[in-house]
Scaffold this active site. Structure first.
Site, short mmCIF file in Angstrom:
data_model
loop_
_atom_site.label_atom_id
_atom_site.label_comp_id
_atom_site.label_asym_id
_atom_site.label_seq_id
_atom_site.Cartn_x
_atom_site.Cartn_y
_atom_site.Cartn_z
N GLU A 115 41.39 45.71 59.24
CA GLU A 115 40.89 46.51 60.36
C GLU A 115 39.92 45.79 61.27
OE1 GLU A 115 40.65 50.95 58.89
OE2 GLU A 115 40.18 49.59 57.25
N GLY A 151 37.98 42.44 53.20
CA GLY A 151 39.19 42.95 53.83
C GLY A 151 39.34 42.52 55.28
N ASN A 207 45.68 34.42 51.56
CA ASN A 207 46.92 33.85 52.10
C ASN A 207 46.73 33.65 53.59
OD1 ASN A 207 49.59 33.78 53.41
ND2 ASN A 207 50.40 34.18 51.37
#
Length: 763
Positions: A730, A727, A657
């Site tokens: 972070e 991911g 997204n």
């Protein structure tokens, strides 16, 4: 605050990649979303903590009479009358939920004090005002013991971190010290970073209700399954008797990844009083009872040839942990992978303090480790007379530098090229102090972002109804990053339905157990389980169609049929939608599951996770990376630093997204700006007491501190990850502090190696 981002356009028929609004956006912005401290219960009471005012010692007396006399007080719990808890489980990587223990302390079951701020009593009252007032009236006296709380003084006593399945205390290639001594150009530098505290918009909060031996907990947590399992052990009840609910969490960043005193004591108080109990920690209570980022002292030494090729890279660190809990901070993580030095030494050491346990905080290890190594690379570039980007590119490895493993996906060169172009790096003049805007000194800095990619495990069910709607059920966490929205997009594409037809249920241990939100690994883990479940669902529908009278697929062999988005289409040219298959079979739905709810099944899932983790670690190195570009203006008279422009380009695999990814990356950058310029937990080196436990004295960035942030990504899939995603939670903070420090040096000629970069360090 103007912000832009670059993103490749997704395929017209695909929902994955689109910048869709969050499915929970309306609920959150209208107040319909309930957080942990907002669930109504008849007879609800409120809790407040009393904190120890000594560092280490023993309670000799507790006076509760005045507190108990306050109107509305239901109970005052101390170590003299609190229900007994069972010991915390011993942490083991083979059962990750055991890692959730914030500390090993037997809260209110012991007269021992292990840190300044440890809860020594809890007041339960009819109102929050009465509870907090009564807590101030509890009188505690102590016998004090010697304590070690000064990190700098204790640093020489640090010992090498032990290696285990998840981390390594030391790795080396060649003889880095000898190569450093022989290098034509070298530097040997010390860097320090202070402790830093969590300040999520929602303070830690818990609402606990017992019904016999069954417990319902609404908790501000990043891992409902871990909380459930931990509470089951501590209270001696089956995990099946505990339900943890957390559909909305107002920020976590690692501070809500462990089980801290507030959660345990709220559940304890509810059991002791027989009443529902709610406790929301004050800001000071969060500082006193929730672990935070450790301080660090780091050495970075670099040796190079005149052309910039590294002959030696040494990165060592000393960090602190509490004697009653905490763990190593992976400070040198990125330095094992970033640069193709001929000789490498990375080492991590630990010192135990009589302080609250340290805890994970966004990009634990890499956030502060990248500051040191990337600032050192910038300094080496100046010593060599090279452009800082050129120095990095001359040392960009083709394979992992220490052990020669392949990278699963690495496009750092492309990220630097994109970021430099968008930022206008070519307009930078190389000499420090050479750029001005009126009276302001202007500086530009750059640094590499890096964070390892993790793939956890998760269970899930996917249900397709005859009306074309899809229900995805998984007990993962939503802390504002948009997980439910991303998985609705993935499911819509995988099944071939509109994204509005997909509903995602999450944040409840009554659902199939999902992964915690941490390590930037939740989205990939849930996506892997979701895609596997959809595949099982499609195969079951195909079997159903082949057996249904009147179906054009009846009797066809599996090899004659292929699954495509939107339905099942035989090679022969006939076609039949999923919903038509259900109608012909007289079924109102079909469902597929991944994982098992049984104890044996869950243990098997954990074993499979560890086996896959170890196998992947032997095969390749997997990570997100990027390039951070910062522009600052510095007042030459006052030392004031203003970050005026930011550009970042990332290699984070495929983006699910675009809107939520941009938000995540920007949020990390903002947090990194705070780390660079203002954030520091001030600890009294005599008593170990935190001296600035509030947002009035602990300074986080506000709107005026944050410049336009221009983020970009390559959107190139990692072939080893589900859908190619990596991911993003972070990686955004990594490299930020170094980019700021490097820009400040370019503006002023001053090197600041001790964070935060405050006025006094530039005057």
């Amino acid at each position: 605050m103007t912000q832009t981002e670059t993103r490749p356009a997704p395929a017209a028929e695909s929902y994955v990649g689109r910048p869709l609004d969050r499915v929970d956006g309306t609920a959150k912005t209208t107040g319909a979303a309930l957080f942990a401290a907002e669930y109504p219960y008849p007879g609800l009471t409120h809790g407040a903590l009393v904190h120890a005012t000594i560092t280490r010692g023993r309670i000799t007396r507790v006076g509760t009479e005045r507190a108990a006399a306050v109107p509305g007080v239901v109970a005052v719990l101390t170590h003299l009358n609190a229900p007994a808890l069972k010991p915390a489980p011993k942490p083991t990587p083979m059962n990750p939920s055991t890692l959730a223990s914030g500390t090993s302390v037997a809260y209110l079951n012991t007269d021992e004090v292990h840190w300044n701020g440890q809860p020594v009593a809890m007041v339960v009252a009819e109102t929050i005002g009465a509870a907090r007032h009564a807590a101030t009236l509890v009188e505690v006296t102590y016998e004090e013991f010697p304590a070690t709380v000064d990190f700098t003084a204790a640093e020489p006593d640090a010992v090498l971190q032990k290696s285990d399945l998840l981390s390594s205390g030391e790795e080396r290639k060649g003889d880095a010290e000898a190569a450093l001594a022989a290098a034509p150009v070298s530097l040997d530098l010390r860097f320090t970073t202070p402790p830093q505290n969590h300040n999520a918009i929602e303070p830690h909060a818990t609402t606990a209700v017992w019904d016999g031996d069954r417990l319902t907990v609404h908790d501000a947590t990043q891992g409902i399954v871990w909380v459930r399992d931990h509470l089951a052990v501590r209270f001696g009840v089956p995990a099946a008797n505990i339900r943890v609910i957390a559909p909305y969490v107002g920020g976590g960043f690692g501070g809500k990844a462990s089980v801290w005193a507030g959660t345990l004591l709220t559940a304890m108080a509810a059991r002791a009083t027989g009443r529902p109990v709610r406790m929301m920690l004050t800001r000071e209570g969060v500082y006193r009872t929730v672990g935070a980022r450790t301080p660090s002292a780091q050495r970075v030494a670099l040796g190079a040839r005149p052309d910039g090729r590294l002959t030696s890279l040494i990165h060592t660190s000393v960090t602190a942990k509490g004697r009653v809990g905490g763990g190593p901070e992976q400070v040198t993580s990125q330095s094992r992978h970033l640069y193709d030095a001929e000789n490498i030494l990375v080492r991590q050491s630990l010192v135990d303090l009589d302080m609250l346990s340290n805890a994970t905080m966004r990009a634990p290890g890499e956030a502060i480790g990248t500051f040191a190594v990337e600032a050192a690379m910038d300094e080496l570039a100046y010593r060599l007379g090279l452009d800082p980007i050129e120095l990095r590119m001359r040392n960009e490895p083709e394979r992992n530098p220490i052990d020669g493993k392949r990278f699963s996906h690495r496009m750092l060169r492309e990220a630097y090229a994109l970021g430099a172009d968008r930022f206008g790096w070519r307009d930078r003049t190389p000499e420090p102090g050479s750029m001005r805007d009126g009276r302001w000194l202007v500086g530009m800095g750059v640094a590499t972002a890096y964070h390892p990619a993790w793939l956890f495990w998760g269970d899930i069910t996917v249900r397709l109804s005859a009306d074309g709607t899809v229900l995805v059920r998984c007990g993962f966490q939503e802390m504002g990053m948009g997980g439910a929205t991303a998985h609705a997009q993935i499911a819509a594409d995988a099944i071939g339905v509109p994204v509005g037809a997909v509903r995602v249920e999450y944040g409840d241990t009554d659902l199939p157990p999902g992964p915690p939100a941490g390590g930037s690994g939740q989205t990939a883990a849930v996506a892997a389980a979701l895609l596997e479940a959809v595949d099982k669902l499609k195969r079951s529908l195909l079997t159903m169609a082949r057996r249904s009278p009147g179906s054009p697929l009846r009797g066809l062999r599996p090899r004659d049929v292929v699954a495509r988005d939107g339905g099942l289409h035989p090679v022969a040219g006939t076609g039949e939608s999923y919903t038509a298959i259900l109608a012909r079979a007289g079924r109102d739905h079909a469902e597929a599951a991944v994982g098992s709810r049984s104890r044996v099944g869950q243990v098997a899932g954990q074993v499979r996770f560890m086996a896959r983790f170890l196998r992947d670690r032997r095969r390749f190195v997997r990570a997100a990376s990027g390039a951070q570009f910062c522009e600052v203006r510095v007042d030459p008279d006052t030392g004031e630093v203003r970050v005026t422009r930011w550009t970042a380009a990332f290699d984070v695999g495929r983006v699910i997204n675009a809107k939520t990814v941009a938000s995540q990356l920007r949020g990390g950058i903002v947090m990194g700006i705070g780390m660079a310029l203002s954030e520091a937990t001030l600890v009294d080196p005599r008593t170990g007491r935190i001296m600035n436990p509030s947002l009035s004295e602990y300074h986080v960035p506000v709107h005026a501190d944050v410049p336009p942030i221009d983020v970009h990504w390559l959107d190139d899939p990692d072939p080893t990850m589900p859908l190619g995603l990596v991911g993003v939670g972070e990686v955004g903070i990594t490299g930020v502090a170094a980019a700021v420090a490097n820009a400040v040096h370019h503006a002023t000629g001053r090197r600041v190696r001790d964070l935060p970069i405050t006025l006094d360090k530039l005057l």
